[in-house]
Design a protein around this motif. Structure first.
Motif, short mmCIF file in Angstrom:
data_model
loop_
_atom_site.label_atom_id
_atom_site.label_comp_id
_atom_site.label_asym_id
_atom_site.label_seq_id
_atom_site.Cartn_x
_atom_site.Cartn_y
_atom_site.Cartn_z
N GLU A 109 0.80 -1.22 0.00
CA GLU A 109 0.00 0.00 0.00
C GLU A 109 0.84 1.27 0.00
OE1 GLU A 109 0.18 0.18 4.40
OE2 GLU A 109 1.62 -0.11 2.79
N SER A 110 1.97 1.18 -0.74
CA SER A 110 2.80 2.36 -1.01
C SER A 110 3.30 3.06 0.26
CB SER A 110 2.05 3.36 -1.89
OG SER A 110 1.69 2.77 -3.11
N SER A 111 3.74 2.30 1.22
CA SER A 111 4.42 2.87 2.39
C SER A 111 5.79 3.38 1.96
CB SER A 111 4.56 1.82 3.49
OG SER A 111 3.31 1.42 3.99
N PRO A 112 6.46 4.17 2.80
CA PRO A 112 7.80 4.65 2.42
C PRO A 112 8.82 3.54 2.24
CG PRO A 112 6.88 5.99 4.19
CD PRO A 112 5.96 4.82 4.02
N ASN A 113 8.59 2.37 2.88
CA ASN A 113 9.55 1.27 2.81
C ASN A 113 8.80 -0.06 2.76
OD1 ASN A 113 12.27 2.69 3.46
ND2 ASN A 113 10.91 3.39 5.08
N PRO A 114 9.46 -1.13 2.27
CA PRO A 114 8.84 -2.45 2.36
C PRO A 114 8.72 -2.88 3.82
CG PRO A 114 11.12 -2.63 1.64
CD PRO A 114 10.79 -1.16 1.65
N TRP A 115 7.78 -3.76 4.11
CA TRP A 115 7.51 -4.13 5.48
C TRP A 115 6.85 -5.50 5.54
CZ3 TRP A 115 2.34 -4.77 7.08
CH2 TRP A 115 1.38 -4.32 6.16
N CYS A 116 6.68 -5.98 6.75
CA CYS A 116 5.86 -7.16 6.99
C CYS A 116 5.30 -7.07 8.40
CB CYS A 116 6.67 -8.45 6.80
SG CYS A 116 7.94 -8.74 8.05
N SER A 117 4.41 -7.96 8.71
CA SER A 117 3.77 -7.97 10.03
C SER A 117 4.45 -9.00 10.93
CB SER A 117 2.29 -8.32 9.87
OG SER A 117 1.70 -8.54 11.13
N ILE A 118 4.65 -8.64 12.19
CA ILE A 118 5.14 -9.61 13.17
C ILE A 118 4.10 -9.73 14.29
CG2 ILE A 118 7.56 -9.11 12.65
CD1 ILE A 118 7.67 -7.53 15.29
N ASP A 119 4.01 -10.92 14.84
CA ASP A 119 3.05 -11.19 15.90
C ASP A 119 3.75 -10.98 17.24
OD1 ASP A 119 1.03 -11.97 17.51
OD2 ASP A 119 1.01 -14.08 16.88
N PHE A 120 3.62 -9.79 17.79
CA PHE A 120 4.25 -9.45 19.06
C PHE A 120 3.23 -8.68 19.89
CE2 PHE A 120 6.86 -6.68 21.79
CZ PHE A 120 7.65 -7.65 22.41
N TRP A 121 2.52 -9.43 20.76
CA TRP A 121 1.41 -8.86 21.51
C TRP A 121 0.43 -8.14 20.57
CZ3 TRP A 121 0.97 -10.01 26.63
CH2 TRP A 121 2.11 -10.48 27.27
N GLY A 122 0.06 -8.87 19.55
CA GLY A 122 -0.78 -8.30 18.50
C GLY A 122 0.08 -7.98 17.28
N ASP A 123 -0.57 -7.89 16.12
CA ASP A 123 0.17 -7.64 14.88
C ASP A 123 0.79 -6.25 14.87
OD1 ASP A 123 -0.58 -10.11 14.09
OD2 ASP A 123 -2.15 -9.47 12.70
N LYS A 124 2.04 -6.20 14.47
CA LYS A 124 2.75 -4.93 14.35
C LYS A 124 3.44 -4.87 13.00
CE LYS A 124 3.59 -3.83 19.21
NZ LYS A 124 2.54 -4.72 19.73
N LYS A 125 3.44 -3.67 12.41
CA LYS A 125 4.06 -3.42 11.11
C LYS A 125 5.53 -3.06 11.32
CE LYS A 125 3.29 -0.36 7.10
NZ LYS A 125 2.39 0.69 6.56
N ASN A 126 6.44 -3.85 10.71
CA ASN A 126 7.86 -3.62 10.88
C ASN A 126 8.56 -3.49 9.53
OD1 ASN A 126 9.59 -4.54 13.77
ND2 ASN A 126 7.37 -4.29 13.74
#
Length: 261
Positions: A109-126
């Motif tokens: 979705e055209s963020s400034p950088n590539p990313w993925c989700s990690i499961d750390f006390w709920g999904d977080k964008k990293n």
């Protein structure tokens, strides 16, 4: 060749084009004259341009959204969550983003950088780290003629192939290839110029001078000198001099300071 010569006052000079001595066909074996040689401009007809393998890198001009490699770890070393499991986005809303039920780093979705989700006390964008492709191998994000901001011609040549598919005509490709030619000359090459002239002109000498003039107007100085050589490539000394003089005078009306032969 174009060796050093000396005038009647003992000053060294060069002619402005490669030349050779010739025998006067009517004046006998010892009546030597000289004439200019037809020397092609280097690099004009052998340029190739290919996009890099997007499984190994991504393009900065689209924020790495074209990366299709297998990196599945964030920049901090955390393992990425499968895109079908994350609650940050609905993977089904991005069918062309390369998600496909995997856990690889992407930028749907055209963020400034590539990313993925990690499961750390709920999904977080990293954020992920993705190698950058050579920018000269990256097609600009739009079909605007001015969207190639790199100091190289290849991105414009890629536009000629992709942006003219529906039109499927040389007039469309000509405009992009003229930009590719100009940018190549600006960095001391002549890549894509031969292809531009073939596409724009189909072998017409008058058309070639018109095309080189328009390229020169977009970028005076060195580009104009190379453009004049392309336009005035006749081996005849007088026609070459007259042509280049006319070309210079014509351009000089537009760029009276920048262009000097």
């Amino acid at each position: 060749r174009n060796p050093d010569l000396w005038d009647q006052y003992g000053s060294r000079y060069k002619r402005d084009h490669a030349w050779c001595y010739t025998k006067d066909r009517y004046g006998g074996p010892f009546n030597l004259g000289w004439d200019y040689c037809d020397i092609p401009v280097c690099g004009g007809d052998n340029a190739t341009c290919m996009e890099m393998d997007k499984t190994t890198c991504g393009c900065r001009n689209v924020n790495y959204a074209d990366y299709r490699g297998n990196n599945s770890h964030t920049a901090w070393g955390d393992s990425c969550e499968n895109w079908n499991k994350t609650k940050i986005i609905n993977a089904g809303d991005y069918p062309d983003a390369g998600l496909d039920g995997n856990n690889f780093c992407r930028n749907p979705e055209s963020s400034p950088n590539p990313w993925c989700s990690i499961d750390f006390w709920g999904d977080k964008k990293n954020r992920c780290y993705v190698p950058s492709c050579n920018p000269c191998s990256c097609k600009p994000p739009s079909c605007d003629l001015d969207s190639n901001t790199e100091a190289c011609g290849c991105p414009s040549a890629l536009q000629a192939e992709e942006c003219c598919i529906e039109d499927n005509n040389d007039e469309c490709r000509c405009e992009y290839l003229k930009v590719a030619c100009r940018k190549s000359i600006e960095i001391g090459k002549a890549d894509f110029c031969g292809e531009a002239f073939d596409t724009c002109c189909g072998g017409s000498a008058d058309c070639m001078c018109s095309v080189t003039s328009s390229i020169c107007f977009d970028s005076p100085g060195l580009v104009c000198n190379v453009a004049a050589d392309y336009c005035c490539s006749s081996p005849d000394a007088y026609s070459y001099h007259h042509c280049k003089c006319d070309f210079s005078n014509y351009v000089d009306k537009i760029y009276p300071i920048e262009f000097r032969d």
